[in-house]
Every structure is written in C-alpha cells, then in structure tokens.
Motif scaffolding. Structure first.
Motif, PDB file in Angstrom:
ATOM      1  N   ALA A  86      57.261  29.876  35.089  1.00 36.03           N
ATOM      2  CA  ALA A  86      57.191  30.721  36.292  1.00 36.03           C
ATOM      3  C   ALA A  86      56.781  32.134  35.884  1.00 36.03           C
ATOM      4  O   ALA A  86      55.891  32.745  36.493  1.00 36.03           O
ATOM      5  N   LEU A  87      57.402  32.637  34.824  1.00 37.65           N
ATOM      6  CA  LEU A  87      57.035  33.987  34.357  1.00 37.65           C
ATOM      7  C   LEU A  87      55.617  34.003  33.807  1.00 37.65           C
ATOM      8  O   LEU A  87      54.873  34.963  33.995  1.00 37.65           O
ATOM      9  N   GLU A  88      55.242  32.922  33.146  1.00 40.98           N
ATOM     10  CA  GLU A  88      53.868  32.856  32.617  1.00 40.98           C
ATOM     11  C   GLU A  88      52.860  32.958  33.778  1.00 40.98           C
ATOM     12  O   GLU A  88      51.838  33.643  33.657  1.00 40.98           O
ATOM     13  N   GLU A  89      53.149  32.313  34.901  1.00 41.04           N
ATOM     14  CA  GLU A  89      52.240  32.407  36.061  1.00 41.04           C
ATOM     15  C   GLU A  89      52.104  33.870  36.513  1.00 41.04           C
ATOM     16  O   GLU A  89      51.012  34.303  36.883  1.00 41.04           O
ATOM     17  N   ILE A  90      53.201  34.601  36.472  1.00 43.19           N
ATOM     18  CA  ILE A  90      53.141  36.019  36.880  1.00 43.19           C
ATOM     19  C   ILE A  90      52.333  36.816  35.848  1.00 43.19           C
ATOM     20  O   ILE A  90      51.515  37.671  36.200  1.00 43.19           O
ATOM     21  N   TRP A  91      52.540  36.468  34.588  1.00 41.38           N
ATOM     22  CA  TRP A  91      51.805  37.209  33.541  1.00 41.38           C
ATOM     23  C   TRP A  91      50.314  36.857  33.515  1.00 41.38           C
ATOM     24  O   TRP A  91      49.502  37.656  33.062  1.00 41.38           O
ATOM     25  N   ILE A  92      49.954  35.691  34.012  1.00 40.14           N
ATOM     26  CA  ILE A  92      48.518  35.366  34.137  1.00 40.14           C
ATOM     27  C   ILE A  92      47.887  36.390  35.079  1.00 40.14           C
ATOM     28  O   ILE A  92      46.805  36.919  34.817  1.00 40.14           O
ATOM     29  N   LEU A  93      48.596  36.698  36.150  1.00 37.32           N
ATOM     30  CA  LEU A  93      48.092  37.697  37.102  1.00 37.32           C
ATOM     31  C   LEU A  93      48.048  39.093  36.461  1.00 37.32           C
ATOM     32  O   LEU A  93      47.064  39.824  36.612  1.00 37.32           O
ATOM     33  N   ILE A  94      49.125  39.442  35.747  1.00 35.36           N
ATOM     34  CA  ILE A  94      49.173  40.776  35.126  1.00 35.36           C
ATOM     35  C   ILE A  94      48.030  40.929  34.106  1.00 35.36           C
ATOM     36  O   ILE A  94      47.318  41.945  34.094  1.00 35.36           O
ATOM     37  N   ARG A  95      47.838  39.894  33.300  1.00 30.78           N
ATOM     38  CA  ARG A  95      46.768  39.979  32.288  1.00 30.78           C
ATOM     39  C   ARG A  95      45.395  40.003  32.960  1.00 30.78           C
ATOM     40  O   ARG A  95      44.476  40.686  32.505  1.00 30.78           O
ATOM     41  N   ARG A  96      45.262  39.254  34.070  1.00 29.88           N
ATOM     42  CA  ARG A  96      43.983  39.241  34.795  1.00 29.88           C
ATOM     43  C   ARG A  96      43.681  40.633  35.351  1.00 29.88           C
ATOM     44  O   ARG A  96      42.538  41.106  35.315  1.00 29.88           O
ATOM     45  N   ALA A  97      44.730  41.296  35.831  1.00 30.56           N
ATOM     46  CA  ALA A  97      44.535  42.637  36.397  1.00 30.56           C
ATOM     47  C   ALA A  97      44.156  43.633  35.297  1.00 30.56           C
ATOM     48  O   ALA A  97      43.292  44.498  35.497  1.00 30.56           O
ATOM     49  N   ASN A  98      44.777  43.496  34.131  1.00 28.36           N
ATOM     50  CA  ASN A  98      44.400  44.383  33.015  1.00 28.36           C
ATOM     51  C   ASN A  98      42.947  44.166  32.626  1.00 28.36           C
ATOM     52  O   ASN A  98      42.209  45.114  32.349  1.00 28.36           O
ATOM     53  N   LYS A  99      42.531  42.889  32.632  1.00 21.04           N
ATOM     54  CA  LYS A  99      41.146  42.567  32.269  1.00 21.04           C
ATOM     55  C   LYS A  99      40.185  43.140  33.327  1.00 21.04           C
ATOM     56  O   LYS A  99      39.094  43.621  33.003  1.00 21.04           O
ATOM     57  N   PHE A 100      40.632  43.108  34.556  1.00 19.12           N
ATOM     58  CA  PHE A 100      39.836  43.630  35.679  1.00 19.12           C
ATOM     59  C   PHE A 100      39.505  45.122  35.453  1.00 19.12           C
ATOM     60  O   PHE A 100      38.387  45.563  35.708  1.00 19.12           O
ATOM     61  N   VAL A 101      40.496  45.847  34.940  1.00 20.81           N
ATOM     62  CA  VAL A 101      40.244  47.277  34.665  1.00 20.81           C
ATOM     63  C   VAL A 101      39.121  47.402  33.628  1.00 20.81           C
ATOM     64  O   VAL A 101      38.186  48.197  33.800  1.00 20.81           O
ATOM     65  N   ASP A 102      39.205  46.589  32.581  1.00 21.26           N
ATOM     66  CA  ASP A 102      38.158  46.662  31.541  1.00 21.26           C
ATOM     67  C   ASP A 102      36.804  46.241  32.107  1.00 21.26           C
ATOM     68  O   ASP A 102      35.764  46.810  31.768  1.00 21.26           O
ATOM     69  N   GLU A 103      36.783  45.237  32.968  1.00 15.73           N
ATOM     70  CA  GLU A 103      35.516  44.755  33.537  1.00 15.73           C
ATOM     71  C   GLU A 103      34.893  45.777  34.488  1.00 15.73           C
ATOM     72  O   GLU A 103      33.687  46.013  34.468  1.00 15.73           O
TER      73      GLU A 103
END
Ligand code: ME8
Length: 541
Positions: free
Chosen positions: A426-443
């Motif tokens: 469950a936490l991993e699913e939340i962290w998938i979103l957090i990591r995706r958002a961090n990547k979004f900043v770089d993109e």
C-alpha cells in the motif's frame, strides 16, 4: 453459526436504525503481557492495527479498535515475586508505561482493557459459567507439562528436544486437580469452519498448520490451576484460578460488555479481525472459536497472523538482551518515521530482520529524499513562480497526463493492498506516485518554463499538477502518518478535514496559499546515527 440473541428491548425500529448506520469494523491487537516494557516487536503489531483502524475510519467505517494487557498468570506472579512486590503493584507499574507508550505514539485505540479490571473479571466468570452450564467443563487431574513463559500446556510427544515447541525453553511438570474444557469435541467443527470460511484464517499455510494440529487429535484443555493464585477465581470452586488464555481471549468480548451490557457487543461483534503474532494463531483459531461455539456466540470473521521482527537471527527478548526500545527511536526520529519504517519494510505474515542501518536508510531515502524533497521543492516553486498561490490551469502532454493518471488511480490500489493487509505494498503504491511526481519535475524543468513568459500557462499547470499530486498523497498517507499528512496540508494551504474520496479527483488545491515550513524529515547522517544508537544501547545494558 448461531445467530445473536438480542435482548427483549431490541425491536424492529432499532434494527432499521442500525441498518442505516455506518458499517462497523472491529479490530483488535493481542493483549500484551505486562511482564516487561514493550519492545519494537509489540509496537509493530499495534502500529499495523492502528493504521488499519485509521484507514477504515477514513473510508467511512464506524471503527472500534481495542488493545490492552493480559495481567494474570504464573509468569506475572513469578516476575512480581522476583521483584518482591504484589502482582497488582507490579502490573500497575508496567501497564502505566504501556499506556504511556501508546499515547506517545498517538495510537488511536477506542478502549484499553486490563484483565485485572472488575468489568473483565466478572464477565470471564460469566463466560465460564455458560460453558459449565453447557456441559463442556468437567473436573479431573492434570498430569503434563507446562511452559510458563508461553503459559501453554504440552504433552511429552509435542515437545521438541524436550523443550517447549513454541519458544524452546524448558517446561515444568504440572500435576494437579483441574477443570477441563471438552475441546476434543470441537475438532470437527473447527475443521468445518476452516473449510466453509477459509478467510477465517489466512494465509493458507497457517490454515494448513492448524488443520494438521487438529488432525493429530485435539485433547481436552486444562482450564484451571491451583498451584498459584494470581488469576480469576473459578465461580464454582474458588481454590482454582481460570487458565490465563481462557481469561485473556475473553477480552475481545468482555471489553464490549458481553454478556451483561450488550450495547457495544451487539454493535461491533463479531470482530472483523484479530491481529496476532504467528505463535498465538493457534490459541485464536482453535481455543477461541471453540469457546465461542460452546457459549453459542458468533465467531470472529478473521484471524490474521503476522511474522516476527528478528534481531541477530533470533526473536527479541529481554532475557537475551537484544530488544529494541521504540521510545529511543521515537525520541530521535519521530513517530511517523518509525511507523513508516515498520509498515514499509516488512511483509505481513513473514519474519523480518531489524537493523538500525536498514531503518536509517529507509528514513533517508523514502522520507527525507522522496517525500520531504518533493514537498519542499513544490512549495518553493509555487512561492517563486506563482506568488505562493496554487494556479488553476490544465495542460495536455504525455508527462502531465501520466502523472494525473497515476495520482487519481492510487487510492484504489492502496485500498486493494490494505484489503490484503499488505501495508508495505500500500505504501509502495503511494511512493510510486511520489517518485512519479519527482520525475515530473525533472521532465518539465519548471525553471526553464519560468524563463519564457509565453509558457506561463504550462508552468502554472505544472505547479497545479504537483500541488494536486501532493494533496492526494496527503490523503493517502493519513492512516499511516497522520502528523506528516497534516504538516503537508498546512504547507499546501489545504483546509478542512481529510476525506478519502478527495483522493480520486484531481482538483481542490487551486487558489490555496502555500506556506513553506520546516523540512518534513531532516536528512540523517547514517554513520553518525549508527554510532549514536550503538552508544545508547551500551548505556541501556
Ligand atoms: O502472547 N516481533 O502476549 P505477548 C513481532 N498475552 N511480534 C512480536 C515480537 C516480535 N519480535 N515479540 C512479540 C501474549 N510479538 C498474550 C496474548 S491475546 C488474547 C493474549 C507479538 O506480550 C507476539 O507475536 O507475549 C504477540 O502477538 C504479541 O506480541 C503479544 O505477545
């Protein structure tokens, strides 16, 4: 299964009212032996129960969350004797520490039951009488073996290398007049229960272990002792005290007022889940349902057995001097960091190894780097590029659509994992979103967009998408880390209560005024922390 018999005052109107009420969810932890202060292993189980209780509350359930202490029995009496105090004085002291620990950790239990409380004692005697009147209890002589640390009876053939099969410690001979519960008559009914309701005991491997245990042949259970007196007297024979497991298991219903004050009992029983450690699954899936069958009451819907936190390859125990004190970790790293680590690192049902290094790395990578960084850079950029107000803007490109899609679908994935008690996933699913958002900043490179006034709309949408992602994260992490969720919401300028359904929409933060705060999780110097923890441990020994 027998249907509940409601008291005469129960009428159709009340039933209708109840049907219109919120769905209930009753979750329990084991009641802990106050033989010593609790360690991180006990904390693990309570933290899991707390996260589930908070999760179900957020989903709209009327939750009842019970924990407490198991205060009778030979083990406690021995510990009190060693200290030269009365058992009651001994438990009062340890229990005060346990209640304080849960308060410090902001555990959201609705009740805390102590088995020495009058409300419990009287009701256990009532339960005993019901079993007695059913004809399920008889007097005989107990000749066998007893493991005091586990408060368990064993036969010669069940021992492993002459020692207790559960904890490996020596057993003592017990030879005394005793009362017995006709457990042997319930073997087939228990097998039928596992067959008809496989969800009663998950996972399948644990169910198979219990089936094998029952198939060896269930013996009647000795349920009274005379060789010590720290327990609840048998109402029919005061020389005897009730076996501590019969006393302890009853807590799940006595805390609800069963049998004399049935309001809470009618509302919350049967329990949705008893969360327990794997070594006490047997008591909860054999003795407890048999007791309930004997008194004609409904059975809990589920027993869930979790694994142990091991240290240096073995179970933590005070006598081995290898316990980890949760208070030390909370003081240094905070409640949320510790809770996150326990829920994220270990797989429910399996044993896991506790090390300071693994814990510190998780805190640094997942909390300081991934989540902490995302919040602080998002708030800084909104302040810098948008005067601190979350813009109302949309954008249509691959990165933005991908982030949005992951954000609005996360809540269902978290729910799905929580239904399986897969806290780490469950936490991993939340962290998938957090990591995706961090990547979004770089993109998206907002600092590049900011240089071009013609790309203002895209920059605004970029800030909106980050704020929205974080708003959703603040809802999703609430059951696991409510303080962090609230701190995030303050920084994001979000007002009002956290509502689960808000995690499904990608709007709500536009117009909010962000406000930079302290970093959510400071970055830890791992080497320095390892040395400090080692030093603290040496001091404590
Ligand atoms: O068994 N890792 O009490 P208890 C994970 N009073 N869980 C652990 C652990 C570890 N290292 N050490 C202990 C009793 N636990 C009875 C319960 S319920 C009606 C009566 C867990 O204080 C353990 O698995 O010995 C168990 O579920 C719980 O702590 C209480 O253990």
């Amino acid at each position: 299964m027998t249907l509940l018999r409601f008291p005469a005052t129960f009428d159709a109107r009340k039933r209708l009212e109840r049907m219109n009420e919120k769905k209930t969810y009753y979750i329990t932890t084991p009641i802990y032996y106050p033989s010593d202060n609790l360690h991180i292993g006990h904390t693990y189980c309570t933290v899991m129960a707390d996260a589930m209780a908070r999760f179900k509350r957020l989903q709209g359930y009327d939750v009842r969350f019970l924990t407490g202490t198991d205060e009778h029995g030979q083990k406690i009496q021995k510990r009190a004797d060693e200290k030269g105090v009365s058992p009651q004085a001994f438990v009062d002291d340890v229990v005060a520490g346990i209640e304080k620990l849960w308060e410090t950790m902001e555990i959201s239990n609705d009740d805390f039951i102590r088995t020495t409380e009058e409300r419990h004692v009287k009701r256990v005697q009532d339960i005993f009488m019901k079993m007695y009147e059913k004809g399920d209890i008889y007097k005989s002589v107990y000749e066998g073996l007893y493991c005091t640390p586990c408060e368990s009876f064993w036969t010669e053939s069940q021992l492993v290398d002459g020692k207790c099969p559960d904890c490996g410690r020596p057993v003592e001979k017990a030879d005394e007049e005793a009362y017995f519960f006709k457990l042997s008559e319930y073997g087939q009914k228990l097998l039928d229960l596992y067959e008809e309701h496989p969800e009663f005991l998950e996972p399948e491997t644990r169910r198979n272990e219990m089936k094998a245990f029952i198939n060896q042949g269930l013996e009647d259970l000795c349920i009274s002792r005379t060789s010590f007196d720290w327990g609840i007297p048998l109402p029919i024979d005061e020389k005897h005290v009730i076996y501590v497991w019969l006393d302890a298991l009853s807590n799940y219903v006595t805390a609800l007022g069963y049998p004399d004050d049935p309001e809470l009992y009618e509302k919350y029983w049967p329990a949705d889940v008893h969360l327990v450690g794997k070594e006490i699954v047997r008591f909860h899936s054999v003795i407890w349902p048999a007791m309930l069958m004997s008194i004609d009451e409904p059975l809990p819907k589920q027993v869930r057995g979790h694994g142990w936190l091991l240290i240096d390859g073995g179970k933590m125990s005070k006598s081995k001097g290898n316990v980890v004190d949760p208070v030390v970790l909370i003081e240094r790293y905070g409640i949320d960091a510790l809770k996150y680590f326990l829920l994220r690192e270990y797989t429910f049902g399996q044993d896991g190894i506790f090390t300071n290094e693994v814990m510190l790395r998780r805190m640094n990578f997942d909390l300081a780097n991934d989540l902490g960084n995302l919040v602080s850079r998002t708030v800084s950029m909104i302040e810098k590029y948008c005067d601190g107000i979350v813009p109302d803007a949309v954008w249509d490109d691959e990165f933005s659509n991908d982030l949005k899609e992951i954000a609005v679908s996360a809540a269902d994935k978290v729910s799905e994992q929580m239904d399986k008690f897969a806290y780490n996933m469950a936490l991993e699913e939340i962290w998938i979103l957090i990591r995706r958002a961090n990547k979004f900043v770089d993109e998206k490179e907002p600092w590049v967009l900011a240089k071009d006034p013609e790309r203002k709309e895209e920059l605004d949408a970029c800030m909106n998408y980050l704020a929205e992602s974080l708003r959703i994260v603040s809802v999703l992490i609430h059951p696991f880390m409510h303080t962090t969720s609230e701190r995030m919401r303050t920084q994001l300028g979000l007002e009002g209560e956290v509502v689960w359904e808000d995690a499904y929409k990608f709007t709500g933060s536009e117009g909010c005024k962000v406000e930079k705060g302290d970093p959510l999780f400071p970055r830890l110097d791992i080497e320095k922390e390892l040395a400090a923890l080692e030093e603290l441990k040496e001091k404590a020994e």
